[in-house]
Write a protein that holds these residues in place. Sequence first.
Motif, PDB file in Angstrom:
ATOM      1  N   GLN A 213       0.843  -1.147   0.028  1.00 21.74           N
ATOM      2  CA  GLN A 213       0.075  -0.047   0.200  1.00 21.74           C
ATOM      3  C   GLN A 213       0.775   1.440  -0.016  1.00 21.74           C
ATOM      4  OE1 GLN A 213      -0.323  -2.625   1.957  1.00 21.74           O
ATOM      5  NE2 GLN A 213      -2.327  -2.967   2.531  1.00 21.74           N
ATOM      6  N   PHE A 214       2.137   1.234   0.570  1.00 21.52           N
ATOM      7  CA  PHE A 214       2.795   2.233   0.941  1.00 21.52           C
ATOM      8  C   PHE A 214       3.435   2.822  -0.763  1.00 21.52           C
ATOM      9  CE2 PHE A 214       7.087   4.156   1.087  1.00 21.52           C
ATOM     10  CZ  PHE A 214       7.005   5.070   2.199  1.00 21.52           C
ATOM     11  N   LEU A 215       3.608   1.811  -1.305  1.00 22.72           N
ATOM     12  CA  LEU A 215       4.015   1.959  -2.845  1.00 22.72           C
ATOM     13  C   LEU A 215       3.133   2.549  -3.710  1.00 22.72           C
ATOM     14  CD1 LEU A 215       5.983  -1.206  -3.560  1.00 22.72           C
ATOM     15  CD2 LEU A 215       7.066   1.079  -2.881  1.00 22.72           C
ATOM     16  N   ILE A 216       1.860   2.177  -3.420  1.00 19.96           N
ATOM     17  CA  ILE A 216       0.750   2.573  -4.334  1.00 19.96           C
ATOM     18  C   ILE A 216       0.400   3.929  -3.867  1.00 19.96           C
ATOM     19  CG2 ILE A 216      -1.790   2.287  -4.759  1.00 19.96           C
ATOM     20  CD1 ILE A 216      -1.183  -0.545  -4.114  1.00 19.96           C
ATOM     21  N   LYS A 217       0.643   4.542  -2.850  1.00 21.96           N
ATOM     22  CA  LYS A 217       0.494   5.792  -2.183  1.00 21.96           C
ATOM     23  C   LYS A 217       1.553   6.730  -2.783  1.00 21.96           C
ATOM     24  CE  LYS A 217      -1.895   4.295   2.005  1.00 21.96           C
ATOM     25  NZ  LYS A 217      -1.957   4.442   3.493  1.00 21.96           N
ATOM     26  N   ALA A 218       2.684   6.358  -2.767  1.00 21.19           N
ATOM     27  CA  ALA A 218       3.603   6.802  -3.286  1.00 21.19           C
ATOM     28  C   ALA A 218       3.483   7.342  -4.744  1.00 21.19           C
ATOM     29  CB  ALA A 218       4.951   6.231  -3.108  1.00 21.19           C
ATOM     30  N   LEU A 219       3.265   6.254  -5.560  1.00 17.89           N
ATOM     31  CA  LEU A 219       2.827   6.398  -7.041  1.00 17.89           C
ATOM     32  C   LEU A 219       1.848   7.350  -7.395  1.00 17.89           C
ATOM     33  CD1 LEU A 219       3.467   4.999  -9.949  1.00 17.89           C
ATOM     34  CD2 LEU A 219       1.647   3.490  -9.381  1.00 17.89           C
ATOM     35  N   ALA A 220       0.809   7.338  -6.209  1.00 22.17           N
ATOM     36  CA  ALA A 220      -0.287   8.462  -6.583  1.00 22.17           C
ATOM     37  C   ALA A 220       0.161   9.750  -6.724  1.00 22.17           C
ATOM     38  CB  ALA A 220      -1.387   8.168  -5.441  1.00 22.17           C
ATOM     39  N   LYS A 221       1.501  10.039  -5.765  1.00 20.64           N
ATOM     40  CA  LYS A 221       1.740  11.491  -5.732  1.00 20.64           C
ATOM     41  C   LYS A 221       2.621  11.723  -6.934  1.00 20.64           C
ATOM     42  CE  LYS A 221       2.141  11.407  -0.528  1.00 20.64           C
ATOM     43  NZ  LYS A 221       1.175  10.423  -0.222  1.00 20.64           N
ATOM     44  N   GLU A 322       7.275   6.232   7.638  1.00 22.58           N
ATOM     45  CA  GLU A 322       6.461   7.270   7.546  1.00 22.58           C
ATOM     46  C   GLU A 322       6.540   8.298   6.611  1.00 22.58           C
ATOM     47  OE1 GLU A 322       9.604   8.239  10.658  1.00 22.58           O
ATOM     48  OE2 GLU A 322       8.504   6.437   9.832  1.00 22.58           O
ATOM     49  N   GLU A 323       7.608   8.165   5.868  1.00 21.56           N
ATOM     50  CA  GLU A 323       8.219   9.192   4.962  1.00 21.56           C
ATOM     51  C   GLU A 323       7.752   8.891   3.554  1.00 21.56           C
ATOM     52  OE1 GLU A 323      11.880  11.225   6.924  1.00 21.56           O
ATOM     53  OE2 GLU A 323      12.221   9.561   5.981  1.00 21.56           O
ATOM     54  N   ASN A 324       6.337   8.861   3.211  1.00 22.64           N
ATOM     55  CA  ASN A 324       5.912   8.508   2.050  1.00 22.64           C
ATOM     56  C   ASN A 324       5.983   9.497   1.047  1.00 22.64           C
ATOM     57  OD1 ASN A 324       3.086   8.016  -0.050  1.00 22.64           O
ATOM     58  ND2 ASN A 324       3.949   6.227   0.716  1.00 22.64           N
ATOM     59  N   GLU A 325       5.742  10.891   1.452  1.00 24.20           N
ATOM     60  CA  GLU A 325       6.189  12.043   0.650  1.00 24.20           C
ATOM     61  C   GLU A 325       7.641  11.965   0.061  1.00 24.20           C
ATOM     62  OE1 GLU A 325       4.960  15.218  -1.501  1.00 24.20           O
ATOM     63  OE2 GLU A 325       3.558  14.313   0.064  1.00 24.20           O
ATOM     64  N   LEU A 326       8.596  11.884   0.937  1.00 20.16           N
ATOM     65  CA  LEU A 326       9.875  11.835   0.577  1.00 20.16           C
ATOM     66  C   LEU A 326      10.440  10.374  -0.556  1.00 20.16           C
ATOM     67  CD1 LEU A 326      12.887  12.722   0.880  1.00 20.16           C
ATOM     68  CD2 LEU A 326      13.037  11.363   2.824  1.00 20.16           C
ATOM     69  N   PHE A 327       9.599   9.292  -0.200  1.00 18.75           N
ATOM     70  CA  PHE A 327       9.604   8.258  -0.875  1.00 18.75           C
ATOM     71  C   PHE A 327       9.461   8.696  -2.252  1.00 18.75           C
ATOM     72  CE2 PHE A 327       9.033   4.201  -2.826  1.00 18.75           C
ATOM     73  CZ  PHE A 327       9.700   3.255  -2.013  1.00 18.75           C
ATOM     74  N   SER A 328       8.095   9.323  -2.450  1.00 24.69           N
ATOM     75  CA  SER A 328       7.608   9.690  -3.880  1.00 24.69           C
ATOM     76  C   SER A 328       8.556  10.819  -4.500  1.00 24.69           C
ATOM     77  CB  SER A 328       6.411  10.212  -3.784  1.00 24.69           C
ATOM     78  OG  SER A 328       6.114  11.344  -2.843  1.00 24.69           O
ATOM     79  N   LYS A 329       9.459  11.494  -3.480  1.00 28.26           N
ATOM     80  CA  LYS A 329      10.141  12.647  -4.265  1.00 28.26           C
ATOM     81  C   LYS A 329      11.369  11.895  -4.806  1.00 28.26           C
ATOM     82  CE  LYS A 329      13.006  16.743  -2.744  1.00 28.26           C
ATOM     83  NZ  LYS A 329      13.412  17.231  -1.394  1.00 28.26           N
ATOM     84  N   LYS A 330      11.674  10.871  -4.134  1.00 29.51           N
ATOM     85  CA  LYS A 330      12.939  10.180  -4.843  1.00 29.51           C
ATOM     86  C   LYS A 330      12.652   9.229  -5.847  1.00 29.51           C
ATOM     87  CE  LYS A 330      15.828  11.568  -1.349  1.00 29.51           C
ATOM     88  NZ  LYS A 330      16.781  12.588  -1.885  1.00 29.51           N
ATOM     89  N   LEU A 331      11.251   8.957  -6.163  1.00 33.86           N
ATOM     90  CA  LEU A 331      10.908   8.238  -7.277  1.00 33.86           C
ATOM     91  C   LEU A 331      10.949   9.253  -8.669  1.00 33.86           C
ATOM     92  CD1 LEU A 331       8.100   6.043  -6.111  1.00 33.86           C
ATOM     93  CD2 LEU A 331      10.541   5.274  -6.583  1.00 33.86           C
ATOM     94  N   LYS A 332      10.613  10.638  -8.205  1.00 38.50           N
ATOM     95  CA  LYS A 332      10.379  11.314  -9.277  1.00 38.50           C
ATOM     96  C   LYS A 332      11.639  11.966  -9.666  1.00 38.50           C
ATOM     97  CE  LYS A 332       8.513  16.015  -9.975  1.00 38.50           C
ATOM     98  NZ  LYS A 332       7.525  17.248  -9.514  1.00 38.50           N
ATOM     99  N   GLU A 333      12.714  11.929  -8.557  1.00 40.46           N
ATOM    100  CA  GLU A 333      14.205  12.240  -9.062  1.00 40.46           C
ATOM    101  C   GLU A 333      14.540  11.440  -9.984  1.00 40.46           C
ATOM    102  OE1 GLU A 333      18.083  13.190  -6.299  1.00 40.46           O
ATOM    103  OE2 GLU A 333      16.089  13.271  -5.370  1.00 40.46           O
TER     104      GLU A 333
END
Length: 388
Positions: A213-221, A322-333
């Motif tokens: 679920q964590f990955l799916i939430k990061a993808l949505a961002k 707990e850092e889903n926002e940072l995870f998505s940021k690294k994916l975007k990077e």
Amino acid sequence: MSNKVLFCATVDYHFKAFHLPILKWFKEKGWEVHIAASGEIELPYVDQKYNIPIQRSPFQSKNVEAYQELKAIIDKNDYKIIHCHTPMGGVLTRLAAKQARKHGTKVFYTAHGFHFCKGGPTMNWLLYYPIEKVLARYTDCLITINNEDYELANSHRFRATEIEHVHGVGVDTERFKPLNIVDKRNQREKLGYNANDFLLFYAAEFNKNKNQQFLIKALAKIKDSIPNARLLLAGEGILQDSCKKLASELGVDHMVEFLGYRNDIVNLLPMCDVAVASSLREGLPVNIMEAMACGLPVVAIKNRGHIQLVKNNENGFIVNSEENELFSKKLKELGTNKALCNTLGQNSIRMVKQFSLLTVSMELHGIYSRYMLRDTDETKDKYNRAYI
């Protein structure tokens, strides 16, 4: 009469997945190889296989039956070495081998990640910690596969005769390796993906610990900034349907592919761009090592296994759970910086060498050989003392 070695685990697939090179090594040394585990698959390099009803849960009554069968097998066969794996395989085997140790049998146990760890649930410490500490007394060699477990076993004075550290179960770098640009594009086309798709990959059972679920939430961002992102999730499990529902609710169901159980990971990984890992607890995960061998950077949640494989800004990024926002940021990077992606991926290839199948096999060969030599020396001493 040949020397005998017994390998035990909860399920027999464990040996097919991780330990065939060691079974082969013992056969080449002239040893008779026995397996005791639940399951009926055929395994190479095995002289005798016992289907034992070991259950994953310590509260299943069938484990009493499994213990009784194991004890009968051990008492009958006069094994020189017994090597057990998995939590319940380790518990039942070490209890069943207590008498055999008094007659010279050496008992090895590989902890593929203690269920208790820094930051782990209190219940795990209350249940699993005292069990492992007590059973260490009945262990000649406790093998750990990550630094945290090795340090924990030593600092908490686990009373195994010896405590060793090896670099996991080994990744086959001859099978898992990068593809060149042309082959990568062809493989994507063959499986229905575009050359410019940003492919994220994770293979794991759908359960609470693996935390898809964590990955799916990061993808949505990142769905708006990187619309060509695709999250490939291989595996099955009880939480798969809830993950599909979440993907739909977040509007990324068209970006997530639920691949189900796959036996072709070796073909899927090299065509991807980034490996992601969201598990809360790991020993030393093979899926990450395989991704690294294929030249992928890794973005992973912080746990003892991941931090041994992934180094920030070197071959990927480690993010707190707990850092889903940072995870998505690294994916975007990574999705917007191909040069960075390539650099980190090349570092993955270099860094995974210490976890290769060859390296781990040599480490285990060394441990086994010391015990074999020690046993020979002890036998000679007993023989000499008897005739002095």
